[in-house]
Design a protein around this motif. Sequence first.
Motif, PDB file in Angstrom:
ATOM      1  N   ILE A 259     -14.205  34.833  15.458  1.00 29.48           N
ATOM      2  CA  ILE A 259     -13.929  36.273  15.453  1.00 29.48           C
ATOM      3  C   ILE A 259     -12.421  36.463  15.588  1.00 29.48           C
ATOM      4  N   SER A 260     -11.830  37.156  14.640  1.00 24.93           N
ATOM      5  CA  SER A 260     -10.386  37.380  14.720  1.00 24.93           C
ATOM      6  C   SER A 260     -10.062  38.860  14.607  1.00 24.93           C
ATOM      7  N   ASN A 261      -8.983  39.224  15.268  1.00 17.66           N
ATOM      8  CA  ASN A 261      -8.431  40.574  15.215  1.00 17.66           C
ATOM      9  C   ASN A 261      -7.029  40.477  14.647  1.00 17.66           C
ATOM     10  N   SER A 262      -6.713  41.357  13.698  1.00 16.29           N
ATOM     11  CA  SER A 262      -5.357  41.339  13.156  1.00 16.29           C
ATOM     12  C   SER A 262      -4.820  42.758  13.042  1.00 16.29           C
ATOM     13  N   HIS A 263      -3.504  42.838  13.085  1.00 14.31           N
ATOM     14  CA  HIS A 263      -2.789  44.100  12.932  1.00 14.31           C
ATOM     15  C   HIS A 263      -1.633  43.835  11.980  1.00 14.31           C
ATOM     16  N   LEU A 264      -1.576  44.584  10.895  1.00 11.18           N
ATOM     17  CA  LEU A 264      -0.528  44.396   9.897  1.00 11.18           C
ATOM     18  C   LEU A 264       0.180  45.706   9.611  1.00 11.18           C
ATOM     19  N   LYS A 265       1.475  45.665   9.524  1.00 14.47           N
ATOM     20  CA  LYS A 265       2.268  46.791   9.022  1.00 14.47           C
ATOM     21  C   LYS A 265       2.216  46.679   7.499  1.00 14.47           C
ATOM     22  N   VAL A 266       1.756  47.726   6.838  1.00 14.22           N
ATOM     23  CA  VAL A 266       1.474  47.677   5.404  1.00 14.22           C
ATOM     24  C   VAL A 266       2.376  48.624   4.629  1.00 14.22           C
ATOM     25  N   THR A 267       2.849  48.145   3.486  1.00 14.34           N
ATOM     26  CA  THR A 267       3.551  49.007   2.533  1.00 14.34           C
ATOM     27  C   THR A 267       2.839  48.920   1.192  1.00 14.34           C
TER      28      THR A 267
END
Length: 161
Positions: free
Chosen positions: A26-34
């Motif tokens: 189980i993974s959690n990710s947070h990305l700043k997206v353009t």
Amino acid sequence: MTMIKLLKILALIIIFTKTANSYELISNSHLKVTLKTYALPNGNKFSIYEGEGTWTDNYGNYGTSTCRGVVKTDDLNKIDLEIMCEGSDKNDYKNWSMTKRVSDNFEQGVGVSEYIEGTGVWKRLKGLKCNYATSYKNNVSFTLEKCKISEEQHKFLSRNE
């Protein structure tokens, strides 16, 4: 004991054994997206997706991710998304995964990702398909991914080297 009772007990043992030996990554990710978008006169849009951020998993691992891909949006706002991500963990082992999603909304949805390649422990996950759910807020993605893994994969991830 009748044969039917014996078969029921055997079925319960098999079910219990299968669920007792099931493992998840189980993974959690947070990305700043353009997104860099071409809007066509017919209402279709083609966007280049770029993301950069961090992730953690339930095996105590963590790292960074960069993602690139294409998002196609038709005139009815149907989204077709295909994104390749490169993750690097705390030991600088890398993994590459392909994320796909078709939905009616870019801001949230569910899809499937697949581990395409990896180094170190991640090469053990090659071909693994996972389900994910994602939501966006202020150009940041918040994603939860769950993968059913084998006992062997579980043992390698548990080493957490």
